[in-house]
Design an enzyme around this catalytic site. Structure first.
Site, short mmCIF file in Angstrom:
data_model
loop_
_atom_site.label_atom_id
_atom_site.label_comp_id
_atom_site.label_asym_id
_atom_site.label_seq_id
_atom_site.Cartn_x
_atom_site.Cartn_y
_atom_site.Cartn_z
N GLU A 1 37.09 41.78 157.18
CA GLU A 1 37.13 43.25 157.17
C GLU A 1 36.16 43.81 156.13
O GLU A 1 35.46 44.78 156.37
CB GLU A 1 38.55 43.75 156.88
CG GLU A 1 39.50 43.64 158.06
CD GLU A 1 38.94 44.34 159.29
OE1 GLU A 1 38.44 45.47 159.17
OE2 GLU A 1 38.99 43.73 160.39
N SER B 1 23.42 26.10 153.53
CA SER B 1 23.46 26.59 154.91
C SER B 1 22.97 25.54 155.89
O SER B 1 23.37 25.55 157.06
CB SER B 1 22.58 27.83 155.05
OG SER B 1 22.85 28.75 154.04
N HIS C 1 31.47 32.53 165.27
CA HIS C 1 30.78 31.61 164.37
C HIS C 1 30.70 32.22 162.97
O HIS C 1 30.98 31.58 161.97
CB HIS C 1 29.38 31.31 164.89
CG HIS C 1 28.52 30.64 163.86
ND1 HIS C 1 28.74 29.34 163.45
CD2 HIS C 1 27.46 31.10 163.14
CE1 HIS C 1 27.84 29.03 162.51
NE2 HIS C 1 27.07 30.08 162.30
N SER C 2 30.32 33.49 162.93
CA SER C 2 30.23 34.19 161.65
C SER C 2 30.22 35.67 161.97
O SER C 2 30.32 36.07 163.13
CB SER C 2 28.93 33.83 160.91
OG SER C 2 27.83 34.44 161.57
#
Lengths: 479, 343
Positions: A156, A242, A371-372
């Protein structure tokens, strides 16, 4: 080079030849059980040479055999021409077979998945499962819920533009927490990026998570990486990168260190189904097998590498079967069953340390989140499919049913925990938001252990530029 | 040094005086003279033996140091690890599977646990799969090794990592046994790049690299492994990284470390001579010489008497048969010196 191509050629000739003749299985069996064919005198040569010699003799015998089969219907080879039964290749002793049989690329039955709790959170009869105490079970459950709530609130916060990025662990709470619970905190973790629950289990605080996501001066990573790139020396949790799967070979190197230092601990590295396709995975598991190091390869097979489903990722029966190919003991486990994961990782850890061996675990699960925050997974998969996995298969709900059935958890406790965690998170976010960014010097520190001249000059240049054009630079970065 | 000049196994920069004494045969004679004994105590040995000595000392002086790579167990294809597995055991000097990114990835993890991980990439030409790890071997080198400290905010580092790789031409190496990939690595903050020019340098710089608290990519000029011979102190010694050496002959500067490089020494020399010639074996376009040239123009623009000259490899894949044309050898260097001085 010459030897191997010769070998290949011989093999091809044999196969080609076999195709052209009528095989008689009885005869061939007889041939195999015949006494070894005496190798020519030049067997003082290398094993490769012997192999070639053997193939040549095999080929030669086959010609003889086909000739007799076709022309005379003779069903036995002459006694003076027995075949070599077993040859000690560099790879080990290998039996010959007269059968032209390719090994299957797949089996009808998939490797079974180890499970302890059914969908109703009840233990399956006769399941192999470790006893766990009430205290441990409650901590596992509450941490799973904490992780769920943290994901919801940080997600959020990203949607509100307060942090730049986020990726949830939704659907993989049991993998995170139960695997962490089965490890010792002295074990080293080389994570991908969907395992923050392991850090949570080890005591990384919600405030520390928030500091990292906001990239403020209390972020261990000094604001240099995107949110969710956690790392903590104190918790033996190596910093997330990453790049997919580059951590896997690191874990093997670290495990070699533990082996050499005779430590009573192991290394675990996590990666996804997508990561299992990288060269790093294959390099690492092969290195681990050859060097015999205490490392657990934990694959979270959640069905999706961003938008790529596993049937576009590999043709094998998932990842678990690769273990055998590399000589690594392996198990497939229900990734939504905390008890099964706990038991499997405990067993893997014991094996890894006592037998100094790598172990591969493939946990089957489903990424019920996107996924993101940069992804909308409804573009490539149906909402129905996602909902299905959020129902009875939900790992948190399933574990809750179990601890409730044990009388260890209640609605009141649930509600209290939720309220408490939400409050803590809200405070953590507000606090993290107010903390200033890392100072400008931290842009240049840690590239090397000390600043080299070029970076000193560049730092001086940046400071001068900021001074000259203060209004054009972020004011929350202290000089 | 003269060996180096003939073979150009390492990067070097030449700054030179405009006085007439530099011109003509005296320069040529200088360039072509055999190496002069340095007069230090020690035996006369070649470069690979010096590397071997350094590795032996590294293993002996730190029980948490390890050497590994393809075929290093029996001594390595260039014999640099000869005898080490026998002396220190197969747990400290060992073969790995044939996979460069595996080697570098493994090495990073080993170093991250506080060990000195000395990884050998059999040929620099094969370092590219490791690019991610260092970012895959070059990746592993570029994305992983180089950023390990920075991305963790110094929570972790892999400073104990040294990646050794024989590099450069060897007379018959063709495409895949001759390349000079140093510029790729110089573009990546977080690693140091070191190239020795002689046995004595090789030993001291390698020991310094191994003990350096940052990851180092150490390129060994393979043509010099046997060819370069000089007296090398027998004991343990290190030479500082990032310090260039000048005045070896006619204001020749050997950078030795490319990242971070010693700008000040080059700048001082150019301020004196007003001229600069840069030579390396790697292709000229985008090579490290371009970086040196730009930096010197920034700093010495008004002092330059002639354009900065570059005598480097050509922009082709390394060509087997055409190697003599490709290489920045003596005629090209001498002509460039003359052109620059007469500009």
């Amino acid at each position: 080079m010459a030897s191997s191509s010769c070998l290949t050629k011989s093999k091809t000739s044999i196969i080609h030849h076999l195709k052209s003749i009528k095989l008689n299985s009885h005869n061939l069996l007889h041939t195999i059980s015949s006494p070894p064919f005496p190798l020519p005198k030049q067997t003082t040569t290398s094993p490769i040479d012997s192999a070639i010699v053997c193939f040549q003799s095999l080929y030669f015998r086959r010609q003889l055999h086909s000739a007799t089969s076709v022309n005379n219907e003779v069903h036995q080879l002459p006694a003076e021409a027995p075949l070599q039964q077993v040859l000690n290749y560099p790879v080990g002793k290998v039996k010959f077979t007269p059968k032209l049989a390719f090994t299957a690329g797949s089996t009808e039955e998939r490797v079974p998945c180890y499970r302890v709790l059914n969908e109703n959170g009840q233990p399956i009869t006769d399941s192999d499962s470790l006893e766990i105490s009430k205290e441990l079970a409650v901590k596992m459950y509450t941490d799973m819920v904490t992780l769920e709530v943290m994901d919801t609130i940080f997600y959020e916060a990203q949607r509100q533009g307060r942090i730049s990025f986020y990726a949830t662990t939704t659907g993989e709470e049991a993998i995170n927490i139960a695997s962490a619970a089965a490890l010792n905190n002295q074990d080293f973790v080389f994570p991908q990026y969907r395992e923050p629950g392991v850090l949570l289990w080890r005591g990384f605080t919600l405030q520390e998570f928030a500091h990292q996501c906001f990239g403020n001066k209390y972020d261990n990573g000094k604001g240099r990486q995107m949110p969710i790139h956690y790392g903590s020396r104190k918790h033996n949790y190596f910093t997330v990168a990453s790049t997919v799967a580059t951590q896997i070979p690191h874990a093997v190197g670290a495990a070699y260190s533990l082996k050499m230092e005779k430590q009573d601990s192991c290394v675990i590295t996590y990666f996804g189904d997508g990561g299992s396709s990288t060269a790093d995975f294959h390099a690492a598991i092969n290195f681990a097998a050859v060097l015999e190091v205490p490392v657990i390869f934990f694959c979270r097979n959640n069905g999706w590498a961003i938008s790529t489903p596993t049937n576009e990722q590999f043709r094998s029966d998932g990842v678990v079967v690769r273990g055998k190919a590399y000589g690594v003991p392996s198990i497939r486990v229900d990734g939504n069953d905390a008890l099964a994961i706990y038991t499997a990782v405990s067993g893997a850890r014991k094996m890894a340390i006592e037998e100094q061996t790598p172990v591969l675990i493939e946990a089957l699960t489903y990424r019920t989140g996107h996924h993101s925050t940069s992804d909308d997974s409804t573009k490539y998969r149906s909402i129905d499919e996602i909902e299905q996995w959020r129902g009875d298969q939900n790992p948190v709900k399933r574990f809750r049913k179990w601890i409730e059935s044990k009388g260890w958890w209640s609605h009141e406790a649930e509600s209290e925990h939720h309220i408490n965690i939400r409050k803590q998170l809200s405070q953590a976010i507000q606090a993290a938001e107010r903390v200033e960014k890392p100072r400008i010097a931290d842009m240049f520190n840690d590239v090397y252990d000390v600043l080299p001249k070029n970076l000193m000059e560049q730092e001086a240049f940046i400071r001068k530029t900021i001074k000259k054009h203060t209004q054009d630079y972020p004011s929350d970065v202290p000089l | 040094m003269a060996t180096n000049l003939r073979r150009f196994g390492s990067i070097f920069i030449r700054g030179f005086s405009s006085s007439s004494s530099v011109l003509g045969s005296s320069v040529e004679a200088h360039l072509l003279q055999p190496p002069v004994a340095t007069g230090t105590a020690g035996k006369s040995i070649n470069l690979y033996t010096a590397i071997n000595q350094a590795l032996q000392i590294a293993l002996d002086s730190d029980p948490r140091s390890y050497i590994f790579g393809e075929d290093v167990g029996f001594g390595g294809v260039f014999r640099c690890t000869t005898g080490l597995a026998d002396q220190f055991g197969k747990h400290r000097v060992f073969n790995t599977p044939l996979c460069e990114q595996g080697i570098v990835g493994f090495a990073i993890g080993l170093a991250a646990m506080g060990n000195r991980a000395i990884a050998e990439i059999q040929f620099a030409d094969y370092i590219f799969p490791a690019f991610d790890q260092a970012n895959t071997s070059t990746m592993l080198i570029v994305n992983e090794a180089a950023k390990f400290r920075y991305r963790s905010g110094n929570e972790f580092n892999c400073g104990g990592l040294t990646i050794r790789a024989p590099y450069g031409a060897v007379g018959h190496g063709g495409h895949y046994h001759s390349q000079s990939p140093e510029a790729f690595f110089c573009h990546v903050p977080g690693i140091k790049v070191v190239i020795p020019r002689s046995p004595k340098q090789a030993k001291g710089l390698l020991l310094a690299s191994i003990r350096e608290p940052n990851p180092v990519v150490f390129f060994e000029p393979k043509w010099l492994y046997r060819l370069a011979v000089e007296e090398v102190p027998e004991g343990d010694y290190t030479l500082p990284l990032s310090e260039a050496e000048e005045g070896i002959s006619c204001e020749l500067i050997d950078l030795k470390t490319l990242i971070p490089w010693d700008k000040e020494t080059v700048e001082a020399s150019v301020r004196k001579t007003g001229r600069l010639l840069i030579s390396h074996e790697a292709p000229v376009t985008g090579g490290f010489g371009a970086e040196i040239s730009a930096s010197i123009v920034e700093r010495c623009f008004l002092r330059l008497e002639a354009p900065v000259a570059r005598v480097c490899g050509l922009d082709t894949p390394f060509p087997l048969v055409f190697e003599p044309f490709y290489m920045p050898t003596k005629n090209k260097i001498l002509d460039a010196i003359k052109d620059t001085v007469n500009y």
